[in-house]
Scaffold this active site. Structure first.
Site, PDB file in Angstrom:
ATOM      1  CE  LYS A   1     -46.418 -37.955  -2.756  1.00 53.37           C
ATOM      2  NZ  LYS A   1     -47.146 -37.739  -4.245  1.00 53.37           N
TER       3      LYS A   1
ATOM      4  CE1 TYR B   1     -42.755 -36.933  -2.044  1.00 52.32           C
ATOM      5  CE2 TYR B   1     -42.281 -39.148  -0.668  1.00 52.32           C
ATOM      6  CZ  TYR B   1     -42.718 -38.332  -1.904  1.00 52.32           C
ATOM      7  OH  TYR B   1     -42.959 -39.153  -3.034  1.00 52.32           O
TER       8      TYR B   1
ATOM      9  CB  SER C   1     -44.651 -42.102  -0.670  1.00 54.31           C
ATOM     10  OG  SER C   1     -43.179 -42.397  -0.202  1.00 54.31           O
TER      11      SER C   1
END
Length: 320
Positions: free
Chosen positions: A150, A146, A122
């Site tokens: 990632k 997050y 991402s």
């Protein structure tokens, strides 16, 4: 050719599955089996090859090992706890996004066949003290849990590839919009809902200002790029397996005006502008100005403009 899509019940996973069913081939080979896996068993798929469907918890290694009895040659790893939920539920985000990814990589390594692994990363891996325009070599500096999960997954994909355990590639997705379906716990969910709901005759709330800029791609282009990622020869990827996918930059205000050009004033008038500080604090650490030269050199593409995205939604995904 045997393929596994983890996150195969999600909308991107379903679109990849349908695209593969239509083409019947990947990497120049005829597809003989497609396994679709998600936390709940994905729905049926019509295809000219065998399709199996699996309920799998990637946070549980035994569950992942059972799934890998399908012996895939290519794995699309799309499953994740999304940004807003990963920030609110740290332990769950770690279980799925970090340890779940490690379980998948270890299961792929255990096959002993060096499968191709496409791990969806991402643009949330960028942030903090970095230049305004991000290059392929810009250091990752995520400012959310997050994004950190990632980024860690990317590093493991690169290292497992270096060791010869897998042939990995970790494309960093732009914000994918306009997504069909319902809003989810992603902080970026509003970037679809403020277009999707108005185009379907419903009101929506925009929690950021009109001048907020984002890096975006349509579902149609994202799916095409992810399939291309599986087909890129390893030598073109080089030593760094993580790279930004092409996207476009626009402010929310510019995107709304693009919707007006395609669909008129009515959908635009259904948007309410109400700032949400929790969402604002998450999405404003993401960086929108990215120069994806590596991806472009490998033949990956971007949308032309957001008007095109609106038309794609009306053609492909609007609720009828």
């Amino acid at each position: 050719m045997r393929i596994l899509i983890i996150g195969g019940g999600g909308f991107i996973g379903q679109k990849i599955a349908r695209s593969l069913a239509a083409s019947g081939t990947l990497r120049g080979e005829t597809i003989t089996h497609l396994a679709l896996a998600d936390l709940a068993e994905p729905g049926p798929l019509e295809a000219p090859f065998d399709v199996s469907r699996h309920a799998t918890d990637i946070g549980d290694r035994a569950s992942v090992d059972t799934l890998f009895e399908t012996k895939p040659d290519v794995i699309f790893h799309l499953a994740a706890i999304v940004s807003g939920q990963a920030e609110a539920e740290f332990d769950l985000g770690m279980k799925v996004n970090l340890f779940g990814t490690l379980n998948i990589l270890e299961a792929a390594r255990a096959l002993g066949t060096k499968p191709v692994v496409v791990f969806t990363s991402s643009c949330a891996v960028y942030g903090g003290e970095i230049p305004e325009e991000i290059e392929d070599w810009t250091a990752l500096n995520p400012q959310t849990s997050y994004g950190a999960q990632k980024a860690a997954g990317e590093l493991f994909v690169t290292d497992y590839s270096r060791k010869g355990f897998i042939d990995g590639r970790a494309p960093r997705l732009p914000t994918v919009t306009i997504r069909p379906g319902k809003a989810n716990a992603a902080a970026s969910s509003f970037m679809s809902s403020i277009f999707r709901e108005p185009l379907q005759g419903e009101e929506a709330v925009c929690p950021v200002d009109a001048d907020y800029a984002l890096w975006y791609a349509s579902p149609r282009v994202t799916v095409a790029n992810l399939i291309k990622c599986a087909e890129i020869p390893a030598e073109k990827l080089g030593e760094q397996r993580g790279f930004a996918l092409p996207g476009k930059v626009a402010t929310i205000g510019e995107m709304v005006e693009a919707m007006r050009k395609v669909a008129g004033d009515e959908p635009v008038n259904r948007i309410k502008w109400e700032k949400d500080q929790r969402i604002y604090d998450i999405v404003t650490v993401w960086r929108p100005y990215i120069n994806p030269q590596k991806a472009l050199a490998m033949g990956l593409t971007a949308d032309n403009n957001f008007e095109e995205n609106v038309r794609y939604f009306l053609e492909d995904d609007i609720r009828r």
